[in-house]
Design a protein around this motif. Structure first.
Motif, PDB file in Angstrom:
ATOM      1  N   ASN A 113       0.668  -1.138  -0.039  1.00  0.00           N
ATOM      2  CA  ASN A 113       0.342  -0.004  -0.023  1.00  0.00           C
ATOM      3  C   ASN A 113       0.918   1.418  -0.107  1.00  0.00           C
ATOM      4  O   ASN A 113       2.088   1.111   0.212  1.00  0.00           O
ATOM      5  N   ARG A 152       1.255   4.325   1.943  1.00  0.00           N
ATOM      6  CA  ARG A 152       1.022   4.652   3.183  1.00  0.00           C
ATOM      7  C   ARG A 152       1.130   6.103   3.476  1.00  0.00           C
ATOM      8  O   ARG A 152       1.793   6.894   3.057  1.00  0.00           O
ATOM      9  N   THR A 163       0.024   8.336   6.771  1.00  0.00           N
ATOM     10  CA  THR A 163      -0.322   8.287   8.338  1.00  0.00           C
ATOM     11  C   THR A 163      -0.744   9.560   8.854  1.00  0.00           C
ATOM     12  O   THR A 163      -0.097  10.503   8.688  1.00  0.00           O
ATOM     13  N   ASP A 170      -3.088   4.857  10.492  1.00  0.00           N
ATOM     14  CA  ASP A 170      -2.455   4.451   9.195  1.00  0.00           C
ATOM     15  C   ASP A 170      -3.539   4.613   8.157  1.00  0.00           C
ATOM     16  O   ASP A 170      -4.438   4.049   8.303  1.00  0.00           O
ATOM     17  N   GLU A 208      -4.084   5.475   3.386  1.00  0.00           N
ATOM     18  CA  GLU A 208      -3.409   5.312   2.081  1.00  0.00           C
ATOM     19  C   GLU A 208      -3.690   6.441   1.328  1.00  0.00           C
ATOM     20  O   GLU A 208      -4.473   7.261   1.212  1.00  0.00           O
ATOM     21  N   THR A 261      -5.009  11.520   3.130  1.00  0.00           N
ATOM     22  CA  THR A 261      -4.778  10.243   3.544  1.00  0.00           C
ATOM     23  C   THR A 261      -6.304   9.540   3.814  1.00  0.00           C
ATOM     24  O   THR A 261      -7.165  10.377   4.100  1.00  0.00           O
ATOM     25  N   ILE A 266       4.826   0.481   0.904  1.00  0.00           N
ATOM     26  CA  ILE A 266       4.906  -0.339   2.035  1.00  0.00           C
ATOM     27  C   ILE A 266       4.627  -1.794   1.440  1.00  0.00           C
ATOM     28  O   ILE A 266       3.692  -1.931   0.896  1.00  0.00           O
ATOM     29  N   VAL A 323       2.500  -6.121   3.618  1.00  0.00           N
ATOM     30  CA  VAL A 323       1.427  -5.834   4.642  1.00  0.00           C
ATOM     31  C   VAL A 323       0.785  -7.274   5.174  1.00  0.00           C
ATOM     32  O   VAL A 323       0.456  -8.346   4.168  1.00  0.00           O
TER      33      VAL A 323
END
Length: 231
Positions: free
Chosen positions: A20, A22, A24, A34, A36, A123, A153, A156
């Motif tokens: 993903n 990320r 945050t 967190d 995306e 986000t 990232i 996961v």
């Protein structure tokens, strides 16, 4: 539940992959959530920003950041929490002076995040995390939030997760038959794109500043399967 009878026997669900983009959200109370986001801006300084939830007074249109529902004086220079992720809502927040967006999933969307080309630093967080962020903003007179972009990232641990738009649960005609029958990694799949991701809804755009995009849905599984077939 899914109404799925003959001749449509096999149903394919869309599931997540172990990657993903990320982003945050860190609150003034030091809690971190967190989320995306497809854009990972390099020039966005992760400082705390004053934050606002437009639906605090019960205005459901403002809560969802619909056109004409937001007060520019209250939103200017702030990180704005909107109900329901949508690129167009980010455009609305930007137009009235907001500097960042936090998109809270609707309850039905749960943990299925959509990595889209948001126009502001943004986000998208799950419904549960969004509820916690909303509660924080509503609980203090001077809420603040910062968004930290952590890039791609890998690994996961929660995958595979069935996306909310793929029917999860038993067959309507016979609850003893579970659906979907199989799942495929078809959510937030990185693909080459024929026009700019920043204009992803405009197929006539000639800008090619971003030639990759993330798409989703069981059609992705079909396209990938066809592409891999030998000629």
């Amino acid at each position: 539940m899914l109404a799925n009878e003959a001749p449509w026997i096999l149903t394919v669900g869309s599931s997540s992959i172990d990657m993903n983009k990320r982003a945050t959200a860190i609150l003034g109370n030091k809690k971190e959530f967190d989320g995306e986001s497809l854009p990972q801006p390099k020039d966005f300084t992760p400082n705390f920003l004053p934050s606002v939830y437009p639906g605090k007074n019960g205005n459901t249109y403002a809560a969802r950041c619909y056109p004409g529902s937001l007060n520019s004086t209250e939103m200017k220079g702030k990180a704005v929490l909107c109900e329901g992720p949508d690129v167009r809502k980010g455009q609305i927040v930007k137009a009235i002076g907001g500097v960042a967006s936090i998109f809270k999933n609707n309850e039905v969307q749960g943990y299925t995040m959509f990595d889209e080309a948001y126009v502001l630093p943004a986000t998208v967080v799950s419904f549960g995390n969004g509820q916690a962020i909303k509660a924080y903003i509503n609980s203090t007179p001077f809420p603040k939030t910062k968004i930290v972009f952590k890039g791609t990232i890998l690994g996961v641990k929660s995958v595979p997760e069935v996306a909310f738009y793929s029917s999860r649960g038993p067959n309507l005609a016979n609850p003893g038959i579970l659906k979907p029958d199989i799942i495929s990694t078809a959510h937030n799949i990185l693909v080459t794109w024929p026009y700019s991701a920043e204009n992803s809804t405009n197929s006539t755009s000639t800008s090619t500043s971003s030639t990759f995009f993330l798409i989703f849905g069981t059609l992705v599984y079909v396209l990938i399967s066809v592409a891999l077939q030998p000629y």
